[in-house]
Motif scaffolding. Structure first.
Motif, mmCIF file in Angstrom:
data_model
loop_
_atom_site.group_PDB
_atom_site.id
_atom_site.type_symbol
_atom_site.label_atom_id
_atom_site.label_comp_id
_atom_site.label_asym_id
_atom_site.label_seq_id
_atom_site.Cartn_x
_atom_site.Cartn_y
_atom_site.Cartn_z
ATOM 1 N N PRO A 130 23.112 -3.207 6.638
ATOM 2 C CA PRO A 130 23.870 -2.047 6.842
ATOM 3 C C PRO A 130 24.151 -1.628 5.619
ATOM 4 C CG PRO A 130 25.495 -3.985 7.354
ATOM 5 C CD PRO A 130 24.222 -4.272 7.186
ATOM 6 N N LEU A 131 23.229 -1.433 4.431
ATOM 7 C CA LEU A 131 23.126 -0.972 3.307
ATOM 8 C C LEU A 131 23.270 0.594 3.370
ATOM 9 C CD1 LEU A 131 23.263 -1.468 0.114
ATOM 10 C CD2 LEU A 131 21.119 -1.342 0.179
ATOM 11 N N ASN A 132 24.461 1.366 2.960
ATOM 12 C CA ASN A 132 24.302 2.942 3.247
ATOM 13 C C ASN A 132 23.363 3.617 2.173
ATOM 14 O OD1 ASN A 132 26.668 2.862 5.014
ATOM 15 N ND2 ASN A 132 28.062 2.837 3.373
ATOM 16 N N ARG A 133 22.804 4.730 2.755
ATOM 17 C CA ARG A 133 21.886 5.507 2.079
ATOM 18 C C ARG A 133 22.728 6.156 1.002
ATOM 19 N NH1 ARG A 133 16.862 7.788 2.964
ATOM 20 N NH2 ARG A 133 16.792 6.471 4.745
ATOM 21 N N LYS A 150 13.162 -2.204 0.517
ATOM 22 C CA LYS A 150 11.870 -1.591 0.514
ATOM 23 C C LYS A 150 11.997 -0.173 0.260
ATOM 24 C CE LYS A 150 8.345 -3.209 3.164
ATOM 25 N NZ LYS A 150 7.537 -3.437 4.217
ATOM 26 N N ARG A 151 11.271 0.517 -0.727
ATOM 27 C CA ARG A 151 11.160 1.867 -0.995
ATOM 28 C C ARG A 151 9.805 2.439 -1.211
ATOM 29 N NH1 ARG A 151 11.992 5.278 -5.565
ATOM 30 N NH2 ARG A 151 13.247 7.261 -4.952
ATOM 31 N N ALA A 152 9.707 3.372 -0.326
ATOM 32 C CA ALA A 152 8.423 4.157 -0.267
ATOM 33 C C ALA A 152 8.041 4.765 -1.636
ATOM 34 C CB ALA A 152 8.367 4.997 0.902
ATOM 35 N N PHE A 153 6.764 4.841 -1.536
ATOM 36 C CA PHE A 153 6.258 5.723 -2.978
ATOM 37 C C PHE A 153 6.565 6.999 -2.481
ATOM 38 C CE2 PHE A 153 3.013 2.215 -3.733
ATOM 39 C CZ PHE A 153 3.956 1.260 -4.499
ATOM 40 N N GLN A 154 6.797 7.931 -3.528
ATOM 41 C CA GLN A 154 7.116 9.506 -3.256
ATOM 42 C C GLN A 154 5.804 10.057 -2.695
ATOM 43 O OE1 GLN A 154 9.548 10.750 -6.513
ATOM 44 N NE2 GLN A 154 11.382 9.738 -5.621
ATOM 45 N N SER A 155 5.381 9.773 -1.465
ATOM 46 C CA SER A 155 4.366 10.560 -1.001
ATOM 47 C C SER A 155 4.327 10.945 0.392
ATOM 48 C CB SER A 155 2.878 10.019 -1.249
ATOM 49 O OG SER A 155 2.697 8.878 -0.469
ATOM 50 N N GLU A 156 4.100 11.820 1.004
ATOM 51 C CA GLU A 156 4.062 12.054 2.372
ATOM 52 C C GLU A 156 3.625 10.966 3.319
ATOM 53 O OE1 GLU A 156 3.007 15.421 5.722
ATOM 54 O OE2 GLU A 156 2.788 15.875 3.764
ATOM 55 N N SER A 157 2.698 10.541 3.033
ATOM 56 C CA SER A 157 2.078 9.495 3.794
ATOM 57 C C SER A 157 2.854 8.060 4.038
ATOM 58 C CB SER A 157 0.574 9.088 3.622
ATOM 59 O OG SER A 157 0.409 8.613 2.143
ATOM 60 N N ALA A 158 3.417 7.741 2.493
ATOM 61 C CA ALA A 158 4.006 6.594 2.191
ATOM 62 C C ALA A 158 5.424 6.773 2.850
ATOM 63 C CB ALA A 158 4.248 6.289 0.811
ATOM 64 N N SER A 214 0.881 -1.198 -0.016
ATOM 65 C CA SER A 214 -0.061 -0.107 0.017
ATOM 66 C C SER A 214 0.885 1.353 0.015
ATOM 67 C CB SER A 214 -0.934 -0.147 1.130
ATOM 68 O OG SER A 214 -0.350 -0.174 2.472
ATOM 69 N N TYR A 215 2.075 1.142 0.479
ATOM 70 C CA TYR A 215 2.645 2.349 0.529
ATOM 71 C C TYR A 215 4.309 2.390 -0.021
ATOM 72 C CZ TYR A 215 5.233 0.540 4.776
ATOM 73 O OH TYR A 215 5.831 -0.462 5.441
ATOM 74 N N GLY A 216 4.676 1.108 -0.584
ATOM 75 C CA GLY A 216 5.899 1.114 -1.399
ATOM 76 C C GLY A 216 6.069 -0.334 -1.811
ATOM 77 N N SER A 217 7.373 -0.350 -2.421
ATOM 78 C CA SER A 217 7.824 -1.481 -3.358
ATOM 79 C C SER A 217 8.764 -2.540 -2.594
ATOM 80 C CB SER A 217 8.010 -1.206 -4.795
ATOM 81 O OG SER A 217 9.153 -0.709 -4.712
ATOM 82 N N ALA A 218 8.769 -3.868 -2.918
ATOM 83 C CA ALA A 218 10.029 -4.705 -2.438
ATOM 84 C C ALA A 218 10.418 -5.229 -3.460
ATOM 85 C CB ALA A 218 9.302 -5.545 -1.384
ATOM 86 N N SER A 219 12.035 -5.345 -3.491
ATOM 87 C CA SER A 219 12.796 -5.968 -4.330
ATOM 88 C C SER A 219 13.944 -6.890 -3.804
ATOM 89 C CB SER A 219 13.242 -4.825 -5.401
ATOM 90 O OG SER A 219 12.636 -4.132 -5.990
ATOM 91 N N ARG A 220 14.468 -7.723 -4.482
ATOM 92 C CA ARG A 220 15.361 -8.634 -4.033
ATOM 93 C C ARG A 220 16.852 -8.035 -4.523
ATOM 94 N NH1 ARG A 220 15.657 -15.010 -5.067
ATOM 95 N NH2 ARG A 220 17.452 -15.344 -3.966
ATOM 96 N N ARG A 246 21.898 10.018 -4.115
ATOM 97 C CA ARG A 246 21.246 9.826 -5.461
ATOM 98 C C ARG A 246 19.772 9.316 -5.446
ATOM 99 N NH1 ARG A 246 25.846 7.118 -8.620
ATOM 100 N NH2 ARG A 246 25.856 5.778 -6.945
ATOM 101 N N ILE A 247 19.227 8.634 -4.405
ATOM 102 C CA ILE A 247 17.994 8.059 -4.268
ATOM 103 C C ILE A 247 17.484 8.728 -3.464
ATOM 104 C CG2 ILE A 247 16.788 5.688 -3.920
ATOM 105 C CD1 ILE A 247 19.198 4.255 -4.661
ATOM 106 N N PRO A 248 16.399 9.658 -3.746
ATOM 107 C CA PRO A 248 15.638 10.455 -2.836
ATOM 108 C C PRO A 248 14.382 9.398 -2.238
ATOM 109 C CG PRO A 248 14.485 10.567 -4.894
ATOM 110 C CD PRO A 248 15.958 10.006 -5.206
ATOM 111 N N GLY A 249 13.964 9.882 -0.967
ATOM 112 C CA GLY A 249 12.765 9.279 -0.420
ATOM 113 C C GLY A 249 13.208 8.554 0.787
ATOM 114 N N GLU A 250 12.339 7.528 1.124
ATOM 115 C CA GLU A 250 12.582 6.683 2.280
ATOM 116 C C GLU A 250 12.845 5.306 1.755
ATOM 117 O OE1 GLU A 250 12.719 7.439 5.610
ATOM 118 O OE2 GLU A 250 12.810 9.460 5.328
ATOM 119 N N TRP A 251 13.767 4.419 2.261
ATOM 120 C CA TRP A 251 14.027 3.079 1.966
ATOM 121 C C TRP A 251 14.704 2.213 3.120
ATOM 122 C CZ3 TRP A 251 18.891 1.365 -0.142
ATOM 123 C CH2 TRP A 251 19.930 2.359 -0.428
ATOM 124 N N ILE A 252 14.354 1.156 3.324
ATOM 125 C CA ILE A 252 15.065 0.233 4.211
ATOM 126 C C ILE A 252 15.351 -1.030 3.455
ATOM 127 C CG2 ILE A 252 13.817 1.431 6.065
ATOM 128 C CD1 ILE A 252 11.875 -0.866 6.116
#
Length: 338
Positions: free
Chosen positions: A85-88, A57-65, A34-40, A91-97
């Motif tokens: 421990p993957l460094n942010r 996992k990377r959030a869609f680019q919206s405030e709620s996501a 509902s708020y992002g995508s997951a990739s391997r 160059r990739i904006p937004g939230e991801w974990i």
């Protein structure tokens, strides 16, 4: 359609990013929520050469996501879910974990595959899955929130906080299977882990669903019903349609575990189901919130059963042996359907 397109677009951006770094191999897009995508993604340590797969996992680019992703990151820290421990990279904006990749799929897929291969699952496998799910509930009721790196088995060691954490999106797609561990609880079955904490909520008590713990325990009861009936979409309404005797408590419990009732022979719906296991599942699905079991009771009773119920507890049942169970779950997960 919109979310799926957005998710795949975001995955393509990640693929381009990781292709620029020789340590990484973008394996592929997994799914969107509902708020992002997951990739391997596969990471190879440049010093040891050891490879490890992770979920990005990377959030869609919206405030709620992005707020949901920040919330999930915080609860992953509090609950001590393994991070990577993957460094942010700016160059990739937004939230991801990043999270641990577990190769054995979701509980939902396990049930679907099991239904194609067997008529039922062994009691000793069910007991172990039950205990994994109860331990997840204990972690959510009293999050470890440690900073010393120590890992401890989830047990009720004292009085639990009044509130706790409700997952709020606990379904068979958000429970995943990992390879067995070396402890006695997991040597013959995979470990189960709860994922996707983006909708976690906290409260003390709500009249309709009780505490976060009773909410989580109810969902665990539903999982166990699905594992017994081999129906990954089992619906369990809270309407008080069934009853079961709980001898140890000297009471007849009103329960919504009607899909597995009656428990006892000669009329048992699932005659090979351990009645002790069936009663505890019925208790998890108590129709009256105030009659829900405590995590202390569940942890102790299920833990004792896992430790004490060897194959000899089920005479003339070769499917309950260690070898059979160890081979069975792998056949369900890895073998192609026939």
């Amino acid at each position: 359609m919109g979310d799926e397109y957005t998710a795949k677009t975001e995955a393509e951006k990640l693929a381009r990013y990781f292709s620029d770094d020789e340590r990484f191999d973008f394996v592929g897009f997994i799914a969107n929520g509902s708020y992002g995508s997951a990739s391997r993604v596969r990471y190879q340590d440049p010093i040891t050469g050891v490879c490890k797969d992770v979920i990005v996992k990377r959030a869609f680019q919206s405030e709620s996501a992005e707020e949901a992703m920040r919330l999930e990151r915080e609860y992953l820290r509090i609950l001590e879910v393994e991070d990577f421990p993957l460094n942010r990279d700016p160059r990739i904006p937004g939230e991801w974990i990043t999270m641990e990749w577990l190769s054995c799929g979701t509980l939902g897929n396990f049930i679907i595959k099991a239904k194609r291969k067997v008529d039922r699952l062994p009691n000793r496998l069910l007991w172990r899955f039950f205990l994994c799910l109860i331990r997840a509930c204990i972690a959510m009721a009293d999050p470890p929130n440690r900073d010393d790196g120590r890992v401890e088995r989830e047990m009720v060691r004292g009085e639990l906080p009044e509130g706790g954490v409700a997952h709020a999106d606990l379904h068979a797609g958000n429970v995943v299977l990992g390879e067995p561990l070396s402890d006695f609880e997991h040597t013959i079955t995979p470990i189960l882990k709860v994922i996707d904490f983006g909708r976690v909520t906290e409260w003390a008590w709500l009249d309709e669903i009780g505490s976060p713990t009773t909410s989580n325990v109810w969902e665990v009861g539903k999982f166990m019903i699905s594992l017994i009936t081999l129906n990954e979409r089992e619906v369990v309404p809270r309407v008080g349609r069934g009853s079961v005797l709980l001898p140890d408590r000297g009471m007849i419990l009103t329960t919504d575990a009607v899909a597995i009732l009656p428990i006892d022979p000669p009329d048992a719906r699932y005659p090979l189901l351990d009645p002790d296991l069936g009663r505890l599942i019925c208790w998890c699905l108590a129709s009256e919130i105030t009659e829900s079991p405590s995590l202390w009771d569940l942890g102790n009773q299920v833990g004792f059963a896992v430790a004490s119920k060897q194959a000899t507890a089920y005479p003339n049942r070769p499917e309950e042996t260690n070898d059979h169970i160890s081979q069975l779950w792998r056949r369900i997960v890895f073998d192609a359907d026939t």
